[in-house]
Design a protein around this motif. Structure first.
Motif, PDB file in Angstrom:
ATOM      1  N   LEU A 172      17.189  24.469  50.605  1.00 13.47           N
ATOM      2  CA  LEU A 172      17.816  24.646  49.293  1.00 13.47           C
ATOM      3  C   LEU A 172      17.019  25.627  48.448  1.00 13.47           C
ATOM      4  CD1 LEU A 172      18.872  20.951  48.646  1.00 13.47           C
ATOM      5  CD2 LEU A 172      20.412  22.885  49.032  1.00 13.47           C
ATOM      6  N   ALA A 173      15.682  25.555  48.535  1.00 11.94           N
ATOM      7  CA  ALA A 173      14.848  26.497  47.772  1.00 11.94           C
ATOM      8  C   ALA A 173      15.165  27.926  48.202  1.00 11.94           C
ATOM      9  CB  ALA A 173      13.366  26.185  47.986  1.00 11.94           C
ATOM     10  N   ARG A 174      15.391  28.112  49.513  1.00 10.91           N
ATOM     11  CA  ARG A 174      15.669  29.466  49.996  1.00 10.91           C
ATOM     12  C   ARG A 174      17.024  29.991  49.522  1.00 10.91           C
ATOM     13  NH1 ARG A 174      12.617  27.863  54.843  1.00 10.91           N
ATOM     14  NH2 ARG A 174      14.494  27.249  55.937  1.00 10.91           N
ATOM     15  N   VAL A 175      17.984  29.095  49.237  1.00 11.22           N
ATOM     16  CA  VAL A 175      19.279  29.578  48.725  1.00 11.22           C
ATOM     17  C   VAL A 175      19.341  29.510  47.201  1.00 11.22           C
ATOM     18  CG1 VAL A 175      20.508  28.978  50.848  1.00 11.22           C
ATOM     19  CG2 VAL A 175      20.539  27.366  48.937  1.00 11.22           C
ATOM     20  N   GLY A 176      18.244  29.106  46.561  1.00 11.29           N
ATOM     21  CA  GLY A 176      18.196  29.119  45.103  1.00 11.29           C
ATOM     22  C   GLY A 176      18.769  27.878  44.438  1.00 11.29           C
ATOM     23  N   VAL A 177      18.745  26.755  45.150  1.00 10.92           N
ATOM     24  CA  VAL A 177      19.223  25.488  44.578  1.00 10.92           C
ATOM     25  C   VAL A 177      18.025  24.556  44.454  1.00 10.92           C
ATOM     26  CG1 VAL A 177      20.649  23.451  45.016  1.00 10.92           C
ATOM     27  CG2 VAL A 177      21.560  25.719  45.492  1.00 10.92           C
ATOM     28  N   GLU A 178      17.952  23.832  43.324  1.00 15.15           N
ATOM     29  CA  GLU A 178      16.815  22.932  43.134  1.00 15.15           C
ATOM     30  C   GLU A 178      17.107  21.562  43.759  1.00 15.15           C
ATOM     31  OE1 GLU A 178      14.092  21.197  39.573  1.00 15.15           O
ATOM     32  OE2 GLU A 178      15.175  23.075  39.208  1.00 15.15           O
ATOM     33  N   TYR A 179      16.267  21.168  44.690  1.00 13.91           N
ATOM     34  CA  TYR A 179      16.419  19.876  45.373  1.00 13.91           C
ATOM     35  C   TYR A 179      16.342  18.728  44.371  1.00 13.91           C
ATOM     36  CZ  TYR A 179      14.788  15.848  48.140  1.00 13.91           C
ATOM     37  OH  TYR A 179      14.616  14.607  48.687  1.00 13.91           O
ATOM     38  N   GLN A 180      17.246  17.768  44.506  1.00  7.93           N
ATOM     39  CA  GLN A 180      17.254  16.587  43.629  1.00  7.93           C
ATOM     40  C   GLN A 180      16.830  15.365  44.451  1.00  7.93           C
ATOM     41  OE1 GLN A 180      18.251  17.023  40.259  1.00  7.93           O
ATOM     42  NE2 GLN A 180      18.157  19.151  40.955  1.00  7.93           N
ATOM     43  N   THR A 181      15.818  14.667  43.956  1.00  9.40           N
ATOM     44  CA  THR A 181      15.334  13.488  44.673  1.00  9.40           C
ATOM     45  C   THR A 181      16.395  12.378  44.621  1.00  9.40           C
ATOM     46  OG1 THR A 181      13.102  14.044  44.047  1.00  9.40           O
ATOM     47  CG2 THR A 181      13.460  11.788  44.829  1.00  9.40           C
ATOM     48  N   VAL A 230      31.572  27.095  48.038  1.00  9.19           N
ATOM     49  CA  VAL A 230      30.116  27.071  47.848  1.00  9.19           C
ATOM     50  C   VAL A 230      29.578  25.646  48.023  1.00  9.19           C
ATOM     51  CG1 VAL A 230      28.244  27.448  46.204  1.00  9.19           C
ATOM     52  CG2 VAL A 230      30.078  29.134  46.414  1.00  9.19           C
ATOM     53  N   ALA A 231      30.174  24.686  47.314  1.00 12.17           N
ATOM     54  CA  ALA A 231      29.694  23.299  47.418  1.00 12.17           C
ATOM     55  C   ALA A 231      29.904  22.758  48.833  1.00 12.17           C
ATOM     56  CB  ALA A 231      30.417  22.409  46.399  1.00 12.17           C
ATOM     57  N   ALA A 232      31.051  23.071  49.421  1.00 13.72           N
ATOM     58  CA  ALA A 232      31.347  22.518  50.749  1.00 13.72           C
ATOM     59  C   ALA A 232      30.421  23.087  51.815  1.00 13.72           C
ATOM     60  CB  ALA A 232      32.811  22.762  51.118  1.00 13.72           C
ATOM     61  N   VAL A 233      30.072  24.379  51.722  1.00 13.08           N
ATOM     62  CA  VAL A 233      29.161  24.945  52.723  1.00 13.08           C
ATOM     63  C   VAL A 233      27.765  24.342  52.569  1.00 13.08           C
ATOM     64  CG1 VAL A 233      27.989  27.055  53.506  1.00 13.08           C
ATOM     65  CG2 VAL A 233      30.444  27.057  53.184  1.00 13.08           C
ATOM     66  N   VAL A 234      27.331  24.109  51.332  1.00 14.36           N
ATOM     67  CA  VAL A 234      26.029  23.438  51.162  1.00 14.36           C
ATOM     68  C   VAL A 234      26.124  22.019  51.742  1.00 14.36           C
ATOM     69  CG1 VAL A 234      24.365  22.512  49.496  1.00 14.36           C
ATOM     70  CG2 VAL A 234      25.306  24.820  49.177  1.00 14.36           C
ATOM     71  N   GLY A 235      27.214  21.311  51.430  1.00 12.00           N
ATOM     72  CA  GLY A 235      27.389  19.943  51.938  1.00 12.00           C
ATOM     73  C   GLY A 235      27.447  19.902  53.452  1.00 12.00           C
ATOM     74  N   GLN A 236      28.145  20.869  54.025  1.00 14.66           N
ATOM     75  CA  GLN A 236      28.285  20.877  55.487  1.00 14.66           C
ATOM     76  C   GLN A 236      27.077  21.502  56.173  1.00 14.66           C
ATOM     77  OE1 GLN A 236      31.788  21.897  58.236  1.00 14.66           O
ATOM     78  NE2 GLN A 236      30.805  23.887  57.928  1.00 14.66           N
ATOM     79  N   ASN A 237      26.820  22.796  55.873  1.00 11.77           N
ATOM     80  CA  ASN A 237      25.868  23.550  56.707  1.00 11.77           C
ATOM     81  C   ASN A 237      24.408  23.344  56.312  1.00 11.77           C
ATOM     82  OD1 ASN A 237      28.565  24.884  56.892  1.00 11.77           O
ATOM     83  ND2 ASN A 237      27.544  25.948  58.547  1.00 11.77           N
ATOM     84  N   ILE A 238      24.155  22.693  55.199  1.00  5.01           N
ATOM     85  CA  ILE A 238      22.762  22.345  54.894  1.00  5.01           C
ATOM     86  C   ILE A 238      22.561  20.824  54.985  1.00  5.01           C
ATOM     87  CG2 ILE A 238      20.910  22.404  53.158  1.00  5.01           C
ATOM     88  CD1 ILE A 238      21.889  25.188  52.359  1.00  5.01           C
ATOM     89  N   ILE A 239      23.435  20.042  54.319  1.00  7.75           N
ATOM     90  CA  ILE A 239      23.191  18.585  54.270  1.00  7.75           C
ATOM     91  C   ILE A 239      23.666  17.888  55.561  1.00  7.75           C
ATOM     92  CG2 ILE A 239      23.489  16.474  52.920  1.00  7.75           C
ATOM     93  CD1 ILE A 239      21.973  18.765  51.458  1.00  7.75           C
ATOM     94  N   LEU A 240      24.938  17.983  55.870  1.00  4.66           N
ATOM     95  CA  LEU A 240      25.427  17.307  57.084  1.00  4.66           C
ATOM     96  C   LEU A 240      24.730  17.834  58.344  1.00  4.66           C
ATOM     97  CD1 LEU A 240      27.382  15.550  58.817  1.00  4.66           C
ATOM     98  CD2 LEU A 240      29.092  17.339  58.554  1.00  4.66           C
ATOM     99  N   LYS A 285      12.570  16.839  53.551  1.00  5.80           N
ATOM    100  CA  LYS A 285      11.686  18.003  53.417  1.00  5.80           C
ATOM    101  C   LYS A 285      12.432  19.270  53.853  1.00  5.80           C
ATOM    102  CE  LYS A 285       7.171  19.581  55.151  1.00  5.80           C
ATOM    103  NZ  LYS A 285       7.535  20.337  56.378  1.00  5.80           N
ATOM    104  N   ASP A 286      13.206  19.127  54.917  1.00  3.58           N
ATOM    105  CA  ASP A 286      14.007  20.242  55.426  1.00  3.58           C
ATOM    106  C   ASP A 286      15.062  20.670  54.379  1.00  3.58           C
ATOM    107  OD1 ASP A 286      14.858  21.855  57.820  1.00  3.58           O
ATOM    108  OD2 ASP A 286      16.713  20.740  57.469  1.00  3.58           O
ATOM    109  N   PHE A 287      15.735  19.690  53.762  1.00  3.93           N
ATOM    110  CA  PHE A 287      16.714  20.009  52.698  1.00  3.93           C
ATOM    111  C   PHE A 287      16.027  20.812  51.596  1.00  3.93           C
ATOM    112  CE2 PHE A 287      19.559  15.925  53.172  1.00  3.93           C
ATOM    113  CZ  PHE A 287      20.036  16.415  54.368  1.00  3.93           C
ATOM    114  N   LYS A 288      14.875  20.301  51.190  1.00  2.64           N
ATOM    115  CA  LYS A 288      14.152  20.888  50.053  1.00  2.64           C
ATOM    116  C   LYS A 288      13.833  22.362  50.334  1.00  2.64           C
ATOM    117  CE  LYS A 288      10.559  19.252  46.959  1.00  2.64           C
ATOM    118  NZ  LYS A 288       9.609  18.157  46.749  1.00  2.64           N
TER     119      LYS A 288
END
Ligand SMILES: [Fe+2]
Ligand SMILES: [Fe+2]
Length: 301
Positions: A288-297, A139-149, A282-285
């Motif tokens: 992440l909102a769409r997958v139910g994670v709260e964006y951290q500034t 879960v963490a790695a897919v967020v790190g890879q497919n959303i952040i990286l 803005k794209d991360f935010k």
């Protein structure tokens, strides 16, 4: 949506190798080369090498992450998708490495050039992701890879592509194929991870912490890149080329070189940095909102 179909190998074959990559050679139409004006200017050439080194470093991390995640994936469809992503990322490593050779890096100097010129903050960014992959923390790695990286890659590629559209069609074409790939990768992250986060809400704090830390190292990488003297020189040269009659004749419709509604070549380095950072965060935010994670500034470097 039909998850099985949209992330199948069949879909990948039809849309990618038999689709937008058909008739390309290392990502661009055969016969295209780097512009003479770039190869003949030592500062511009070094700057192009430095930029491309960061692309290779990022793509090597994506290759290590996507291949490493195949065995951590909880379902068969994700494994198939990650297998296609692995080949995409290996291709990205290859085409950007190829560009380093086109820019004059010697084959036997490749690893030392990468080690010397890789941005330290980008290396840290990649390490944070690969720690999660090594722990098979899907879960963490897919967020790190497919959303952040991938979100980072997507924004950076789009901006560089706009800046090179008229000056360097070969590089702009190389980037357009990778942008199409990254679009597929971010789509997977969002579709697959939303369901997993709902099943494992206890993962949220860890995922949010990873997003915050990776975002900081991304911003620090931008700060290093855009606040350097070489970048100012490169931007000055871009403006000279933009003012040249040949360049304006090549863009009759006048939308070339535009990203986020702005002519990239008209911006100062600090304005480019800010536009890039703001667009990607803005794209991360939103994702992440769409997958139910709260964006951290993130902290600002
Ligand atoms: Fe990639
Ligand atoms: Fe990717």
């Amino acid at each position: 949506m039909d998850f099985l179909k949209n992330y199948s190998i069949q879909y990948w074959l039809e849309s990618c190798p038999q689709g937008y990559l058909e008739d390309t050679e290392y990502g661009h139409p055969a016969g295209e080369s780097e512009p003479e004006a770039l190869l003949e200017d030592p500062v511009l050439r070094q700057q192009a090498i430095d930029t491309t080194v960061q692309l290779v470093v990022g793509e090597r991390a994506a290759l290590a992450a996507s291949s490493g995640l195949i065995n951590a994936a909880p379902d068969a469809a994700s494994k198939c998708f990650l297998a296609t992503q692995t080949l995409d990322e290996a291709r990205h490593v290859e085409i950007f490495t190829r560009r380093l050779f086109d820019l004059g890096v010697k084959r036997d100097e490749l690893e030392s050039v990468l080690a010397d010129r890789a941005n330290k903050n980008l290396v840290k960014f990649a390490e944070l992701l690969l720690e999660k992959v090594d722990k098979k923390d899907f879960v963490a790695a897919v967020v790190g890879q497919n959303i952040i990286l991938e979100g980072l890659a997507f924004g950076v590629f789009e901006m560089i592509q706009a800046a090179n559209e008229t000056f360097n069609p070969k590089f702009a074409h190389t980037l357009s194929g990778t942008i199409a790939d990254e679009r597929r990768h971010v789509g997977f992250g969002e579709n697959r991870i939303g369901a997993l986060i709902r099943e494992q809400p206890e993962k949220r704090p860890e995922v949010e912490q990873l997003q915050k830390e990776m975002s900081y190292y991304m911003l620090a990488t931008f700060a290093d890149r855009f606040r350097s003297r070489e970048t100012s020189y490169e931007v000055d040269r871009m403006k000279e080329q933009e003012a040249a009659p040949a360049a304006s004749a090549a863009t009759p419709e006048d939308t070339a070189g535009t990203w986020q509604g702005v002519k990239i070549r008209n911006l100062e380095p600090r304005e480019m940095e800010q536009l890039l950072a703001d667009t990607i965060l803005k794209d991360f935010k939103e994702r992440l909102a769409r997958v139910g994670v709260e964006y951290q500034t993130p902290n600002r470097p």
